[in-house]
Every structure is written in C-alpha cells, then in structure tokens.
Design a protein around this motif. Structure first.
Motif, PDB file in Angstrom:
ATOM      1  N   LEU A 243       0.715  -1.122   0.054  1.00  0.00           N
ATOM      2  CA  LEU A 243       0.030  -0.100   0.056  1.00  0.00           C
ATOM      3  C   LEU A 243       0.780   1.268   0.116  1.00  0.00           C
ATOM      4  CD1 LEU A 243      -2.787  -1.100   2.416  1.00  0.00           C
ATOM      5  CD2 LEU A 243      -2.972  -0.818  -0.080  1.00  0.00           C
ATOM      6  N   GLY A 244       2.049   1.197   0.763  1.00  0.00           N
ATOM      7  CA  GLY A 244       2.829   2.294   0.739  1.00  0.00           C
ATOM      8  C   GLY A 244       3.364   2.771  -0.620  1.00  0.00           C
ATOM      9  N   VAL A 245       3.509   1.420  -1.551  1.00  0.00           N
ATOM     10  CA  VAL A 245       4.026   1.706  -3.000  1.00  0.00           C
ATOM     11  C   VAL A 245       3.062   2.411  -3.596  1.00  0.00           C
ATOM     12  CG1 VAL A 245       5.016   0.607  -4.993  1.00  0.00           C
ATOM     13  CG2 VAL A 245       6.127   0.045  -2.847  1.00  0.00           C
ATOM     14  N   MET A 246       1.874   1.758  -3.596  1.00  0.00           N
ATOM     15  CA  MET A 246       0.744   1.861  -4.686  1.00  0.00           C
ATOM     16  C   MET A 246       0.104   3.515  -4.369  1.00  0.00           C
ATOM     17  SD  MET A 246       0.252  -0.497  -6.409  1.00  0.00           S
ATOM     18  CE  MET A 246      -1.091   0.222  -7.395  1.00  0.00           C
ATOM     19  N   ALA A 247       0.326   4.056  -2.945  1.00  0.00           N
ATOM     20  CA  ALA A 247      -0.027   5.241  -2.488  1.00  0.00           C
ATOM     21  C   ALA A 247       1.400   6.310  -2.691  1.00  0.00           C
ATOM     22  CB  ALA A 247      -0.422   5.416  -1.281  1.00  0.00           C
TER      23      ALA A 247
END
Length: 150
Positions: free
Chosen positions: A105-109
C-alpha cells in the motif's frame, strides 16, 4: 533443581527451540544472499553504476553473474518469505501479512503521490530506489505496528 544435561525437554519446548533455530537459519540465509548479491554487484561491476545514487544505466555486469544475482534475489526476497509463511504460527503469519500489505500500500500510494508532487515542482522525479525505499520503510512500519498493537 534439575541439571540441564539430565532434564527432559517437553514437546512444546522442543518445537520452540526448533522454530528458533529455523528462524536464525532463515536470517542467516537472507544475510548471506544479500551479502553475496551486494558484494558481487560491487566487485564485478564493469561500469560506474552507483545503485544508491540511481545510476542504474551505468551498471554493467557479466550476463552469467547477473543471472546468478537475479536468482539469489528472487530466492531471498520472494521464495523464502512465501515458504516461511507455512512454517510459522498464525499470529506471526498475520503480522507478516500486515507488514507486506503495508509495504504494498505504501508503494501504491507513494508513487502517484510522488509523481503529483514532482509535477508541481516540489520534489525530484520518482526513481526506482526511492520507490523501493518507500515500500521497505512502510513494510517495516506496518509490521512493527502490527507486532506492538495486535
């Protein structure tokens, strides 16, 4: 009081000791994979690549060595963690999955946010190492949160 040499080890304690040995074996394997990949990349680089500075295009490795390093990295970063999920208890598995989800989720956001900030002139252009760092840090933070809070 019983002597350690004559004391019988119960089944739960034996499983805990085996789990601890397996954990240290995995950590040692991961460190060995990382050490070999890092050393081989630094020692056999035929260009002027600096992976921390983002000079990916200047990295030149012999093709056979590149395949070996890629295989080691896939084993250390993909196969070993997936394999280890079947060997740990449910509580540790849940913490690990929360950590991995947090990294994802950190990468996707993080990437679209970084791209938008770059478009506004606030930050330099997104690069591969920065995206990796976002994923790694958010995975660590998510895991620690799950470990301390759940």
């Amino acid at each position: 009081m019983t002597d350690r040499k004559t004391r019988q080890v119960g089944p739960g304690e034996a499983r805990s000791m085996a789990r601890r040995r397996r954990y240290f074996t995995y950590v040692a394997f991961g460190g060995l994979v990382g050490g070999i990949a890092g050393f081989a990349t630094g020692f056999f680089d035929q260009g002027d690549g600096n992976l921390f500075a983002g000079d990916w295009e200047l990295l030149r490795l012999p093709p056979a060595l590149a395949l070996v390093i890629a295989g080691l990295l896939l084993a250390g970063f993909l196969a070993l963690p997936i394999y280890s999920f079947r060997l740990i208890d449910d509580y540790q598995r849940e913490q690990g999955l929360i950590g991995y989800s947090g990294g994802y989720l950190g990468v996707m956001a993080g990437f679209p946010t970084w791209a938008a900030l770059y478009g506004g002139g606030f930050v330099p252009a997104p690069h591969a190492f920065g995206i990796f760092a976002i994923g790694f840090v958010s995975m660590c933070v998510s895991y620690l949160y799950a470990r301390w809070r759940l």
